[in-house]
Design a protein around this motif. Sequence first.
Motif, PDB file in Angstrom:
ATOM      1  N   GLY A   1       0.616  -1.222   0.078  1.00  0.00           N
ATOM      2  CA  GLY A   1      -0.086  -0.026   0.182  1.00  0.00           C
ATOM      3  C   GLY A   1       0.810   1.281  -0.041  1.00  0.00           C
ATOM      4  O   GLY A   1       0.394   2.040   0.566  1.00  0.00           O
ATOM      5  N   VAL A   2       2.008   1.217  -0.748  1.00  0.00           N
ATOM      6  CA  VAL A   2       2.872   2.295  -0.701  1.00  0.00           C
ATOM      7  C   VAL A   2       3.454   2.565  -2.216  1.00  0.00           C
ATOM      8  O   VAL A   2       3.142   1.604  -2.983  1.00  0.00           O
ATOM      9  CB  VAL A   2       4.100   2.136   0.161  1.00  0.00           C
ATOM     10  N   SER A   3       3.782   3.875  -2.356  1.00  0.00           N
ATOM     11  CA  SER A   3       4.287   3.984  -3.873  1.00  0.00           C
ATOM     12  C   SER A   3       5.808   3.359  -4.224  1.00  0.00           C
ATOM     13  O   SER A   3       6.490   3.069  -3.116  1.00  0.00           O
ATOM     14  CB  SER A   3       4.258   5.487  -4.015  1.00  0.00           C
ATOM     15  N   ARG A   4       5.906   2.812  -5.368  1.00  0.00           N
ATOM     16  CA  ARG A   4       7.235   2.505  -5.635  1.00  0.00           C
ATOM     17  C   ARG A   4       8.259   3.428  -5.466  1.00  0.00           C
ATOM     18  O   ARG A   4       9.301   3.187  -4.961  1.00  0.00           O
ATOM     19  CB  ARG A   4       7.201   2.102  -7.126  1.00  0.00           C
ATOM     20  N   SER A   5       8.166   4.911  -5.593  1.00  0.00           N
ATOM     21  CA  SER A   5       9.249   5.913  -5.262  1.00  0.00           C
ATOM     22  C   SER A   5       9.642   5.730  -3.878  1.00  0.00           C
ATOM     23  O   SER A   5      10.766   5.949  -3.599  1.00  0.00           O
ATOM     24  CB  SER A   5       8.686   7.056  -5.938  1.00  0.00           C
ATOM     25  N   TRP A   6       8.563   5.760  -3.148  1.00  0.00           N
ATOM     26  CA  TRP A   6       8.847   5.811  -1.531  1.00  0.00           C
ATOM     27  C   TRP A   6       9.490   4.564  -1.297  1.00  0.00           C
ATOM     28  O   TRP A   6      10.855   4.483  -0.482  1.00  0.00           O
ATOM     29  CB  TRP A   6       7.622   5.783  -0.872  1.00  0.00           C
ATOM     30  N   LEU A   7       9.356   3.415  -1.872  1.00  0.00           N
ATOM     31  CA  LEU A   7      10.072   2.050  -1.628  1.00  0.00           C
ATOM     32  C   LEU A   7      11.562   2.301  -1.894  1.00  0.00           C
ATOM     33  O   LEU A   7      12.381   1.884  -1.187  1.00  0.00           O
ATOM     34  CB  LEU A   7       9.717   0.896  -2.459  1.00  0.00           C
ATOM     35  N   TYR A   8      11.705   2.975  -3.060  1.00  0.00           N
ATOM     36  CA  TYR A   8      13.372   2.958  -3.446  1.00  0.00           C
ATOM     37  C   TYR A   8      13.891   4.017  -2.681  1.00  0.00           C
ATOM     38  O   TYR A   8      15.157   4.311  -2.787  1.00  0.00           O
ATOM     39  CB  TYR A   8      13.203   3.493  -4.877  1.00  0.00           C
ATOM     40  N   THR A   9      13.267   4.918  -1.857  1.00  0.00           N
ATOM     41  CA  THR A   9      13.951   5.860  -1.102  1.00  0.00           C
ATOM     42  C   THR A   9      14.310   5.096   0.415  1.00  0.00           C
ATOM     43  O   THR A   9      14.981   5.813   1.001  1.00  0.00           O
ATOM     44  CB  THR A   9      13.062   7.180  -0.947  1.00  0.00           C
ATOM     45  N   GLN A  10      14.072   4.254   0.710  1.00  0.00           N
ATOM     46  CA  GLN A  10      14.119   3.239   1.845  1.00  0.00           C
ATOM     47  C   GLN A  10      15.633   2.339   1.654  1.00  0.00           C
ATOM     48  O   GLN A  10      15.343   1.583   1.053  1.00  0.00           O
ATOM     49  CB  GLN A  10      12.865   2.703   2.409  1.00  0.00           C
ATOM     50  N   PRO A  11      16.568   2.885   1.961  1.00  0.00           N
ATOM     51  CA  PRO A  11      17.684   2.009   1.869  1.00  0.00           C
ATOM     52  C   PRO A  11      17.610   0.257   2.054  1.00  0.00           C
ATOM     53  O   PRO A  11      18.165  -0.409   1.037  1.00  0.00           O
ATOM     54  CB  PRO A  11      18.871   2.511   2.436  1.00  0.00           C
ATOM     55  N   ASP A  12      17.141   0.076   3.072  1.00  0.00           N
ATOM     56  CA  ASP A  12      17.123  -1.372   3.409  1.00  0.00           C
ATOM     57  C   ASP A  12      15.840  -1.952   2.687  1.00  0.00           C
ATOM     58  O   ASP A  12      16.072  -3.075   2.246  1.00  0.00           O
ATOM     59  CB  ASP A  12      16.469  -1.555   4.911  1.00  0.00           C
ATOM     60  N   LEU A  13      14.904  -1.310   2.270  1.00  0.00           N
ATOM     61  CA  LEU A  13      13.749  -2.089   1.268  1.00  0.00           C
ATOM     62  C   LEU A  13      14.355  -2.079  -0.019  1.00  0.00           C
ATOM     63  O   LEU A  13      14.056  -2.812  -0.827  1.00  0.00           O
ATOM     64  CB  LEU A  13      12.682  -1.092   1.582  1.00  0.00           C
ATOM     65  N   ARG A  14      15.133  -0.894  -0.486  1.00  0.00           N
ATOM     66  CA  ARG A  14      15.612  -1.053  -1.706  1.00  0.00           C
ATOM     67  C   ARG A  14      16.417  -2.144  -2.037  1.00  0.00           C
ATOM     68  O   ARG A  14      16.688  -3.053  -2.997  1.00  0.00           O
ATOM     69  CB  ARG A  14      16.261   0.400  -2.050  1.00  0.00           C
ATOM     70  N   ALA A  15      17.562  -2.464  -1.034  1.00  0.00           N
ATOM     71  CA  ALA A  15      18.423  -3.423  -1.084  1.00  0.00           C
ATOM     72  C   ALA A  15      17.745  -4.776  -1.152  1.00  0.00           C
ATOM     73  O   ALA A  15      18.105  -5.751  -1.945  1.00  0.00           O
ATOM     74  CB  ALA A  15      19.224  -3.495   0.356  1.00  0.00           C
ATOM     75  N   GLU A  16      16.643  -4.863  -0.353  1.00  0.00           N
ATOM     76  CA  GLU A  16      15.860  -6.110  -0.523  1.00  0.00           C
ATOM     77  C   GLU A  16      15.239  -6.361  -1.760  1.00  0.00           C
ATOM     78  O   GLU A  16      14.913  -7.484  -2.478  1.00  0.00           O
ATOM     79  CB  GLU A  16      14.638  -6.313   0.723  1.00  0.00           C
ATOM     80  N   VAL A  17      14.608  -5.482  -2.448  1.00  0.00           N
ATOM     81  CA  VAL A  17      14.042  -5.387  -3.612  1.00  0.00           C
ATOM     82  C   VAL A  17      15.181  -5.951  -4.679  1.00  0.00           C
ATOM     83  O   VAL A  17      14.663  -6.798  -5.553  1.00  0.00           O
ATOM     84  CB  VAL A  17      13.367  -4.006  -4.088  1.00  0.00           C
ATOM     85  N   GLU A  18      16.179  -5.319  -4.616  1.00  0.00           N
ATOM     86  CA  GLU A  18      17.210  -5.473  -5.506  1.00  0.00           C
ATOM     87  C   GLU A  18      17.662  -7.204  -5.340  1.00  0.00           C
ATOM     88  O   GLU A  18      17.913  -7.653  -6.256  1.00  0.00           O
ATOM     89  CB  GLU A  18      18.530  -4.648  -5.490  1.00  0.00           C
ATOM     90  N   ARG A  19      17.850  -7.608  -4.216  1.00  0.00           N
ATOM     91  CA  ARG A  19      18.211  -8.730  -3.859  1.00  0.00           C
ATOM     92  C   ARG A  19      17.164  -9.794  -4.428  1.00  0.00           C
ATOM     93  O   ARG A  19      17.654 -10.804  -4.996  1.00  0.00           O
ATOM     94  CB  ARG A  19      18.290  -9.110  -2.187  1.00  0.00           C
TER      95      ARG A  19
END
Length: 106
Positions: free
Chosen positions: A6-24
């Motif tokens: 329930g969040v935007s993708r741009s917000w997800l990518y601004t969160q370093p730990d979440l971005r790392a998990e997405v990339e993993r």
Amino acid sequence: MARAAGVSRSWLYTQPDLRAEVERLRAERQRASADPVPARQRASDASLLRRLEAADEPNRRLAEENRQLRDQLARVLGDLRAARLQNPPVPAARRQGRGSTTIGPC
């Protein structure tokens, strides 16, 4: 992932730990799709070699046929050249009984 949370993708990518998990997770999915064929489904080296030999055989036959045809062509062209040297062609004017004519001033 963003939609499920329930969040935007741009917000997800601004969160370093979440971005790392997405990339993993993305890299893991790419590795899974690039997995090789399971060992029990792979062809053996001997099988691959036999297939290569079977595919190579028509090429060998064609190469030999090409060599024979080139040799045959060379012989025929040599015979033709020798025949022309022994019997040069007669110009068309001489074949019809006419010789060369000199044209003078008018």
